[in-house]
Design a protein around this motif. Structure first.
Motif, PDB file in Angstrom:
ATOM      1  N   GLY A  28       0.828  -1.278  -0.066  1.00  0.00           N
ATOM      2  CA  GLY A  28       0.049  -0.060  -0.019  1.00  0.00           C
ATOM      3  C   GLY A  28       0.756   1.086  -0.035  1.00  0.00           C
ATOM      4  O   GLY A  28       1.976   1.084   0.503  1.00  0.00           O
ATOM      5  N   ALA A  29       0.302   2.271  -0.550  1.00  0.00           N
ATOM      6  CA  ALA A  29       1.119   3.586  -0.628  1.00  0.00           C
ATOM      7  C   ALA A  29       0.056   4.727  -0.080  1.00  0.00           C
ATOM      8  O   ALA A  29      -1.311   4.609  -0.365  1.00  0.00           O
ATOM      9  CB  ALA A  29       1.512   3.672  -1.843  1.00  0.00           C
ATOM     10  N   SER A  80      -3.695   3.090   0.249  1.00  0.00           N
ATOM     11  CA  SER A  80      -4.370   2.682  -1.200  1.00  0.00           C
ATOM     12  C   SER A  80      -3.492   1.511  -1.829  1.00  0.00           C
ATOM     13  O   SER A  80      -2.236   1.570  -1.505  1.00  0.00           O
ATOM     14  CB  SER A  80      -4.640   3.812  -2.281  1.00  0.00           C
ATOM     15  N   SER A  81      -4.108   0.772  -2.423  1.00  0.00           N
ATOM     16  CA  SER A  81      -3.320  -0.576  -2.912  1.00  0.00           C
ATOM     17  C   SER A  81      -3.169  -0.361  -4.445  1.00  0.00           C
ATOM     18  O   SER A  81      -3.512   0.600  -4.844  1.00  0.00           O
ATOM     19  CB  SER A  81      -4.366  -1.777  -2.714  1.00  0.00           C
ATOM     20  N   GLN A  82      -2.466  -1.169  -4.849  1.00  0.00           N
ATOM     21  CA  GLN A  82      -2.109  -1.408  -6.160  1.00  0.00           C
ATOM     22  C   GLN A  82      -3.189  -2.253  -6.842  1.00  0.00           C
ATOM     23  O   GLN A  82      -4.227  -2.650  -6.054  1.00  0.00           O
ATOM     24  CB  GLN A  82      -0.875  -2.438  -6.446  1.00  0.00           C
ATOM     25  N   GLY A  83      -3.501  -2.403  -8.179  1.00  0.00           N
ATOM     26  CA  GLY A  83      -4.505  -3.030  -8.808  1.00  0.00           C
ATOM     27  C   GLY A  83      -4.346  -4.661  -8.533  1.00  0.00           C
ATOM     28  O   GLY A  83      -3.025  -5.062  -8.693  1.00  0.00           O
ATOM     29  N   TYR A  84      -5.177  -5.392  -8.273  1.00  0.00           N
ATOM     30  CA  TYR A  84      -5.234  -6.922  -8.262  1.00  0.00           C
ATOM     31  C   TYR A  84      -6.313  -7.294  -9.298  1.00  0.00           C
ATOM     32  O   TYR A  84      -7.324  -6.850  -9.668  1.00  0.00           O
ATOM     33  CB  TYR A  84      -5.756  -7.273  -6.916  1.00  0.00           C
ATOM     34  N   ALA A  85      -5.905  -8.417  -9.843  1.00  0.00           N
ATOM     35  CA  ALA A  85      -6.769  -9.261 -10.881  1.00  0.00           C
ATOM     36  C   ALA A  85      -8.165  -9.513 -10.403  1.00  0.00           C
ATOM     37  O   ALA A  85      -9.227  -9.798 -11.282  1.00  0.00           O
ATOM     38  CB  ALA A  85      -6.196 -10.293 -11.328  1.00  0.00           C
ATOM     39  N   SER A  86      -8.385  -9.824  -9.078  1.00  0.00           N
ATOM     40  CA  SER A  86      -9.495 -10.476  -8.637  1.00  0.00           C
ATOM     41  C   SER A  86      -9.779  -9.902  -7.181  1.00  0.00           C
ATOM     42  O   SER A  86      -9.265  -9.134  -6.656  1.00  0.00           O
ATOM     43  CB  SER A  86      -9.436 -11.703  -8.342  1.00  0.00           C
ATOM     44  N   GLU A  87     -11.280  -9.825  -6.834  1.00  0.00           N
ATOM     45  CA  GLU A  87     -11.624  -9.297  -5.668  1.00  0.00           C
ATOM     46  C   GLU A  87     -11.158 -10.000  -4.488  1.00  0.00           C
ATOM     47  O   GLU A  87     -10.593  -9.371  -3.442  1.00  0.00           O
ATOM     48  CB  GLU A  87     -13.223  -9.374  -5.719  1.00  0.00           C
TER      49      GLU A  87
END
Length: 110
Positions: A28-29, A80-87
């Motif tokens: 997270g950042a 906030s997170s990076q993007g993930y492929a799935s929930e």
């Protein structure tokens, strides 16, 4: 396993931090802060709120990537997170924040 917070100054001169897991992966950042003390307060807020699953908001962002935000008790986004492929990947990321923030030290790179 405890991770670490990296506190740094970005190219625009703002203070930011990122939380890294024990394996070195970013989990997270933060947003940018004008004052170093404000960023340090943000780190303390992440430590305080990371163990409360109700403080996380998991959502599908632009481009179909799943993300999460960690919010303070006042509703302000503090991580906030990076993007993930799935929930499910994003939900696992929230758990990684809790593990990494617990006992994490701050590496001040400013």
């Amino acid at each position: 396993m405890a991770g670490k917070f990296e506190l740094y100054k970005d190219k625009a001169g703002e203070f930011r931090f990122r939380l890294k897991a024990g394996n070195g992966e970013n989990v997270g950042a933060s947003e940018g802060y004008k004052q170093k003390g404000s960023a340090e307060n943000g780190i303390e807020s992440v430590k305080k709120n990371a163990s409360d699953e109700n403080r996380f908001e998991v959502f599908e962002g632009n481009g179909g990537k799943w993300r999460f935000n960690l919010k303070a008790s006042n509703g302000q986004v503090i991580l906030s997170s990076q993007g993930y492929a799935s929930e499910s990947g994003a939900k696992a990321g929230t758990e990684a924040v809790g593990r990494a923030a617990d006992g994490a030290k701050t590496d001040d790179q400013t």
